[in-house]
Design an enzyme around this catalytic site. Sequence first.
Site, PDB file in Angstrom:
ATOM      1  N   CYS A  69     -37.777 -19.564  -2.954  1.00 20.29           N
ATOM      2  CA  CYS A  69     -38.634 -18.223  -3.376  1.00 20.29           C
ATOM      3  C   CYS A  69     -40.068 -19.162  -3.845  1.00 20.29           C
ATOM      4  O   CYS A  69     -40.893 -18.074  -4.186  1.00 20.29           O
ATOM      5  CB  CYS A  69     -37.675 -18.441  -4.161  1.00 20.29           C
ATOM      6  SG  CYS A  69     -37.534 -19.553  -5.428  1.00 20.29           S
ATOM      7  N   GLU A 107     -31.569 -12.248  -3.317  1.00 19.72           N
ATOM      8  CA  GLU A 107     -32.333 -12.456  -4.980  1.00 19.72           C
ATOM      9  C   GLU A 107     -32.910 -13.339  -4.652  1.00 19.72           C
ATOM     10  O   GLU A 107     -33.295 -14.077  -3.877  1.00 19.72           O
ATOM     11  CB  GLU A 107     -30.624 -13.670  -5.859  1.00 19.72           C
ATOM     12  CG  GLU A 107     -31.502 -13.738  -6.521  1.00 19.72           C
ATOM     13  CD  GLU A 107     -31.989 -15.404  -6.983  1.00 19.72           C
ATOM     14  OE1 GLU A 107     -32.640 -15.735  -8.475  1.00 19.72           O
ATOM     15  OE2 GLU A 107     -32.371 -16.309  -5.768  1.00 19.72           O
ATOM     16  N   ARG A 157     -34.698 -16.074 -17.850  1.00 20.92           N
ATOM     17  CA  ARG A 157     -34.788 -16.211 -16.365  1.00 20.92           C
ATOM     18  C   ARG A 157     -34.713 -14.589 -15.215  1.00 20.92           C
ATOM     19  O   ARG A 157     -33.966 -13.777 -15.501  1.00 20.92           O
ATOM     20  CB  ARG A 157     -33.924 -17.084 -15.669  1.00 20.92           C
ATOM     21  CG  ARG A 157     -33.965 -17.242 -14.192  1.00 20.92           C
ATOM     22  CD  ARG A 157     -33.014 -17.931 -13.559  1.00 20.92           C
ATOM     23  NE  ARG A 157     -32.676 -18.328 -12.095  1.00 20.92           N
ATOM     24  CZ  ARG A 157     -32.942 -20.115 -11.773  1.00 20.92           C
ATOM     25  NH1 ARG A 157     -33.477 -20.241 -13.472  1.00 20.92           N
ATOM     26  NH2 ARG A 157     -33.763 -19.866 -11.137  1.00 20.92           N
ATOM     27  N   ARG A 159     -35.132 -12.295 -11.840  1.00 25.92           N
ATOM     28  CA  ARG A 159     -35.127 -12.073 -10.699  1.00 25.92           C
ATOM     29  C   ARG A 159     -34.583 -10.842 -10.412  1.00 25.92           C
ATOM     30  O   ARG A 159     -34.475 -10.161 -10.872  1.00 25.92           O
ATOM     31  CB  ARG A 159     -33.569 -13.282 -10.224  1.00 25.92           C
ATOM     32  CG  ARG A 159     -34.398 -14.146 -10.283  1.00 25.92           C
ATOM     33  CD  ARG A 159     -35.113 -15.490  -9.321  1.00 25.92           C
ATOM     34  NE  ARG A 159     -34.812 -16.304  -9.990  1.00 25.92           N
ATOM     35  CZ  ARG A 159     -35.663 -16.766 -10.492  1.00 25.92           C
ATOM     36  NH1 ARG A 159     -37.198 -16.699 -11.557  1.00 25.92           N
ATOM     37  NH2 ARG A 159     -36.317 -18.792 -10.787  1.00 25.92           N
TER      38      ARG A 159
HETATM   39  C1  LIG Z   1     -33.495 -20.384  -3.738  1.00 23.21           C
HETATM   40  S1  LIG Z   1     -32.729 -21.777  -2.546  1.00 23.21           S
HETATM   41  C2  LIG Z   1     -31.383 -21.359  -2.534  1.00 23.21           C
HETATM   42  C3  LIG Z   1     -29.789 -20.951  -3.798  1.00 23.21           C
HETATM   43  C4  LIG Z   1     -28.356 -20.079  -4.185  1.00 23.21           C
HETATM   44  N1  LIG Z   1     -29.116 -18.958  -3.710  1.00 23.21           N
HETATM   45  C5  LIG Z   1     -28.086 -20.660  -4.990  1.00 23.21           C
HETATM   46  O1  LIG Z   1     -27.494 -19.440  -5.688  1.00 23.21           O
HETATM   47  O2  LIG Z   1     -27.384 -22.277  -5.027  1.00 23.21           O
HETATM   48  C6  LIG Z   1     -33.043 -21.850  -0.908  1.00 23.21           C
HETATM   49  C7  LIG Z   1     -32.305 -22.151  -0.278  1.00 23.21           C
HETATM   50  O3  LIG Z   1     -32.863 -22.288   1.149  1.00 23.21           O
HETATM   51  C8  LIG Z   1     -33.004 -23.244   2.158  1.00 23.21           C
HETATM   52  N2  LIG Z   1     -33.818 -22.975   3.126  1.00 23.21           N
HETATM   53  C9  LIG Z   1     -34.740 -22.885   3.044  1.00 23.21           C
HETATM   54  N3  LIG Z   1     -35.236 -22.327   4.364  1.00 23.21           N
HETATM   55  C10 LIG Z   1     -34.289 -22.527   5.445  1.00 23.21           C
HETATM   56  C11 LIG Z   1     -34.202 -22.366   6.645  1.00 23.21           C
HETATM   57  N4  LIG Z   1     -35.083 -22.409   7.733  1.00 23.21           N
HETATM   58  N5  LIG Z   1     -32.410 -22.321   7.329  1.00 23.21           N
HETATM   59  C12 LIG Z   1     -32.375 -22.920   6.435  1.00 23.21           C
HETATM   60  N6  LIG Z   1     -31.563 -22.876   5.471  1.00 23.21           N
HETATM   61  C13 LIG Z   1     -33.303 -22.649   4.331  1.00 23.21           C
HETATM   62  C14 LIG Z   1     -33.388 -24.331   1.286  1.00 23.21           C
HETATM   63  O4  LIG Z   1     -32.661 -25.383   1.806  1.00 23.21           O
HETATM   64  C15 LIG Z   1     -32.270 -23.814  -0.184  1.00 23.21           C
HETATM   65  O5  LIG Z   1     -31.841 -24.456  -0.535  1.00 23.21           O
END
Ligand SMILES: C[S@@+](CC[C@H](N)C(=O)[O-])C[C@H]1O[C@@H](n2cnc3c(N)ncnc32)[C@H](O)[C@@H]1O
Length: 353
Positions: A69, A107, A157, A159
């Site tokens: 995000c 989300e 929050r 979203r």
């Molecule tokens: C907003 S968080 C998601 C949180 C999750 N939905 C939760 O409820 O705990 C976004 C996640 O995407 C991962 N991420 C970002 N770029 C990525 C990539 N290229 N490949 C794999 N994971 C990635 C980050 O490490 C991060 O943990």
Amino acid sequence: MVSLFSGCGGLDLGFKRAGYKILWANDFDKDAQAVYIKNKLGKIDGRDILEIPASEIPDSDILTAGFPCQPFSNAGNRKGVHDSRGMLYRECSRIIGEKLPKVFVFENVKGLLSTKHIDGEKLVDVIYDDLSITGGIGYNVRYKLLNASDYGVPQNRQRVVFVGVRKDLNKTFNFPAPQSKQELKLGKVLDIPIDVPNQVDWGFSPQALEMITHIPEGGSWKNIPYENLAPRFQKIRDDMKKYHSPNFYRRFSRDEIMGTITASAQPENCGIIHPTENRRYTIREIARIQTFPDNFLFIDDNLRDIVAMYKVIGNAVPVRLAEVIALAIKEQVFENIENSLVPEKRGRVECCA
Ligand SMILES: C[S@@+](CC[C@H](N)C(=O)[O-])C[C@H]1O[C@@H](n2cnc3c(N)ncnc32)[C@H](O)[C@@H]1O
């Protein structure tokens, strides 16, 4: 269920509680993976999603993705899709287009709604249009700006949640009605028995610590006398109009519903100061505000980095919000559909191509 961008598993735990089985999860962040595994949500593929062919991902009924995000966040720099992370939703449509799950759930932060795509079109419209036709079958896509506090989460929050139902299932998802906000006040959430684990906090800098002693419960940096402000805050106080009267260092009161917990956990961008004690919220307190159960563990000898734990918790989808959405999808889509409705995917794609 297949879970992309799983983080430490807030969304996944909500879906698991609603009865879904997680077949495959992915996140390239080591700290998020450690928490995910520690709490036995399942195995987690640690590769960059850009490197994973869809053929290596199992088929599933539902695919979830909280793609990053930061590029869309109001707290971030709003580079939007021009930031490489902003393009990660493309990875979701790539995988959905090949795997054709019955349902997908995305989300993201509120800022997504006002982000423009490279060609000037609103990103939300691009996503909507893409997924409405993706994979040759397409999805009935619905999206809505939700406030987690409408669904039993003690936190305001906001979203954006997208739910797409594959068109051949002839169903459209309706977002569940808001629930009562009683029982969500901070005072209740912060009443934590002493034996609950992870009651540790990340200390404030001496400068921040000095400033917060001047903020009463329910107050903010506006209560700090000018002479007690750090010079950078004095500069802002000198010209509040120029800086759009920011509301830094918010100290919510026990009678209020908490504001958004952010990944950075800084007093400049979220109300991270305890109502009555001069400290940051503990890991357990923010985990509770995000509706993680008390037996969900973040800190132990192997999960060493406390700052990283604030980050994974702040990044998570509140467990309760995920559970409410998961149950609504189960009721509206998965109950009453025959397994025979599952199309032979490859054939279906070819026949529609
Ligand atoms: C907003 S968080 C998601 C949180 C999750 N939905 C939760 O409820 O705990 C976004 C996640 O995407 C991962 N991420 C970002 N770029 C990525 C990539 N290229 N490949 C794999 N994971 C990635 C980050 O490490 C991060 O943990």
